[in-house]
Each structure stands twice: as structure tokens, then as C-alpha cells.
Write an enzyme that holds these catalytic residues in place. Structure first.
Site, PDB file in Angstrom:
ATOM      1  N   GLY A  75      31.748  27.066   0.018  1.00 19.77           N
ATOM      2  CA  GLY A  75      30.860  27.341   1.124  1.00 19.77           C
ATOM      3  C   GLY A  75      30.640  28.811   1.390  1.00 19.77           C
ATOM      4  CD  GLN A  76      25.339  30.283   2.909  1.00 16.26           C
ATOM      5  OE1 GLN A  76      24.801  31.389   2.914  1.00 16.26           O
ATOM      6  NE2 GLN A  76      24.796  29.226   3.502  1.00 16.26           N
ATOM      7  CE1 TYR A 132      25.036  19.082   8.898  1.00 14.66           C
ATOM      8  CE2 TYR A 132      23.394  19.955  10.412  1.00 14.66           C
ATOM      9  CZ  TYR A 132      24.529  20.124   9.649  1.00 14.66           C
ATOM     10  OH  TYR A 132      25.167  21.328   9.648  1.00 14.66           O
TER      11      TYR A 132
END
Length: 325
Positions: free
Chosen positions: A10-11, A124
Site C-alpha cells: 500500500g501507498q 465500499y
């Protein structure tokens, strides 16, 4: 201080690793050792990391796909996030959990604050909101950080896709009626490290709860795209014209909030940290991506095209945010 961050790719995880120092060791814990879809893996993986603080960054982030994979989205973002917080509590340490602007419906005409009513528009956002509740229930020593429009030199994100598309297109169509705060994952990492130091050293810290954490400044997607491409051209990188389109011109399976602006005043007041102006943070990331244009700075052509929606009838390529938050 030792931070265990969930997720290897992940970033935010990559940014935390880069921002680590001799005083702060960052250990990324991810699959297969820790798999949020397999709750039985969580405690042992985090225990092995021996953290002083757990950063819960891994998540299911495919916004449209979540509409067809509700069970998986909730398994990862709700049940899995709760297990991470529960494991942190079992290890006697706080948890810093990342959440999203998508817990709101975007109907407010100003920046959202932490006390505003949540109303996610899709699966989401609903799964992330359920995750917030699971984290809070599992570990009273929690910081839930809602962020938005995340970009960085790492992984898949809007900045890198704009640069890649501009390398072989003259015009890119981008939605202009969705507003938010572009947020560098490098800045998120700095904020997390700042907050983590406070939690580590202030044994009487009592301001646990929900916070908003975004870049300073607001824009719409097309305005952000123009800034990216103008900056890229100034650095000798790729450039294309940006054409404004409306959300109705770009149908998606999951609805997006028209207003994703979040107020970070509470975080600044408690922790004494404010993100740099978004133009400055974006320039830092764009410069790195342009400089790395022949290497990992851009995603491959295949991975970029996998992220794109259907072209609009004009034949230009339309891009809208659907990346990790």
C-alpha cells in the site's frame, strides 16, 4: 519505537517505511503471514512484529468491484480491521486505523467534520464505516484517521495514471463536479509518525477517537489533473490537455460523493501538525514520478488500462478516482 503497519504494497505502508528513521522502525506485515480475509492469521503475525503501535492501513479498496463483492469487502474492511484492533489491544498497544471520505454521502456544502452524520453511498464506504465501528469496539486506544484522494510515488494512484496517460494522449477527460482534498501518502506517513510519537510518550493521552487527515487545500478532479500535468510539463515530463466532464457523463457502478472535503482542524489542534499545501506536496510526488518515468515511477501500460473506465463517445480517455484511500 517500533510500528507494525498492515499491508506490504500500500501507498501508506510504503511511505511509512520510507519515512522511518533510526528512532522509528517500521515493519510492514502482510500476506500471507497476515491476511485480513483470514482473521485467524492476524494476532500471530502482529505478535511476531513486536510493535509499540499498530497502524491498520491494509484494506479492500476496489470501489466499483465492491458492489459485486460485498462479503469480501466487509470481511476485509470490517471484520479484518476489527481483528487488527483486537490484536493490538491484546498486545497492549494502540491502533491507528485509516478510513475514508466515502463514509459520507457528499451532500454537505462545506468540509465535513468528525461529528457530521455518516451516510455511505455504496458497499465500499459502508464496509469502511463498519470497520471504524469494529476498531472502536475492539480497542479503546484507537485513532481512526479518515483521509481522501491519496496519491504518492508508490502503487496505483491518480497522479501516476495522469502522467502515464499524458505520455501517449493529447487530451484526457476528467470529472469536474467532485471536490476534495488531494492527500500525499508521504504526508499521511509524517502525520502518523507525529501522532505515534505522542501516543508513545504521553501515557496520559486521552483524546482517542476519530480524526480527519487530508492535504491542505481543495480542488476538483479536473483541477487536480491540470496541476499534475502543468507541473509535469515544467519538469520536462508528459503533458496533455484536460477536458472537464460531469459525473453524469461518466457512469460508474458505485456512486461517488460530490463533496469529499474533510476538515483536519481537530487533528491539528490535538497533535499540532498540519499538512503542507497540496500544491507543494503534489509537486514533490510529481517530480519523483517524472524523474522515474522510465522505471517504477509509472505503472505498466496493462495495469494502467485496467484502472480506466470506458472511453466517452468523443474517443478521449476519461479518468476518475478509483484508487486506494
Amino acid at each position: 519505537m517500533r510500528l507494525a503497519v498492515t499491508g506490504r504494497e500500500g501507498q501508506v505502508a510504503a511511505s511509512l517505511i520510507e519515512r522511518g528513521s533510526k528512532d522509528v522502525e517500521v515493519v510492514a506485515v502482510g500476506r500471507p503471514a497476515l491476511d485480513l480475509a483470514r482473521p485467524d492469521t492476524v494476532f500471530a503475525a502482529l505478535e511476531a512484529a513486536r510493535p509499540d503501535i499498530v497502524v491498520s492501513a491494509a484494506a479492500y479498496t476496489a470501489v466499483d468491484q465492491a458492489e459485486d463483492e460485498k462479503d469480501l469487502a466487509f470481511a476485509v474492511n470490517a471484520t479484518g480491521a476489527g481483528k487488527v484492533a483486537e490484536a493490538a489491544a491484546g498486545l497492549g498497544v494502540p491502533v491507528i486505523h485509516l478510513s475514508t471520505d466515502y463514509v459520507f454521502d457528499g451532500a454537505k456544502d462545506s468540509a465535513y467534520v468528525e461529528t457530521d452524520a455518516t451516510a455511505p453511498l455504496g458497499v465500499y464506504g459502508a464496509s469502511k464505516l463498519a470497520g471504524e465501528k469494529a476498531v472502536a469496539a475492539a480497542n479503546p486506544r484507537h485513532l481512526i484517521l479518515r483521509t481522501a484522494w491519496v496519491y504518492s510515488p508508490f502503487g496505483k494512484n491518480f497522479v501516476k495514471t495522469m502522467l502515464r496517460l499524458a505520455s501517449d494522449r493529447d487530451e484526457i477527460s476528467v470529472v469536474a463536479d467532485q471536490w476534495g482534498n488531494p492527500t500525499s501518502a508521504l504526508d499521511i506517513a509524517d502525520a502518523i509518525l507525529h501522532a505515534a510519537a505522542r501516543l508513545r510518550h504521553d501515557k496520559n493521552f486521552a483524546a482517542f477517537g476519530v480524526y480527519h487527515l487530508t492535504g491542505s487545500g481543495e480542488t476538483n478532479w479536473s483541477g487536480f489533473a491540470r496541476h499534475i500535468l502543468d507541473t509535469s510539463r515544467a519538469f520536462g515530463g508528459s503533458y496533455a490537455r484536460v477536458r472537464d466532464i460531469a459525473t453524469v457523463d461518466y457512469p460508474t457502478k458505485a456512486r461517488r460523493p460530490a463533496n469529499s472535503r474533510l476538515s483536519s482542524v481537530k487533528f491539528a489542534g490535538v497533535f499540532g501538525w498540519t499538512a503542507p499545501e497540496c500544491q507543494s506536496s503534489a509537486m514533490t510526488v510529481i517530480a519523483r514520478c517524472v524523474g522515474d518515468g522510465r522505471g517504477s515511477g509509472f505503472p505498466s501500460k496493462r495495469s494502467t488500462m485496467d484502472l480506466l473506465p470506458k472511453p466517452v463517445p468523443s474517443g478521449t480517455t476519461t479518468v476518475e478516482d478509483d484508487f486506494q484511500r
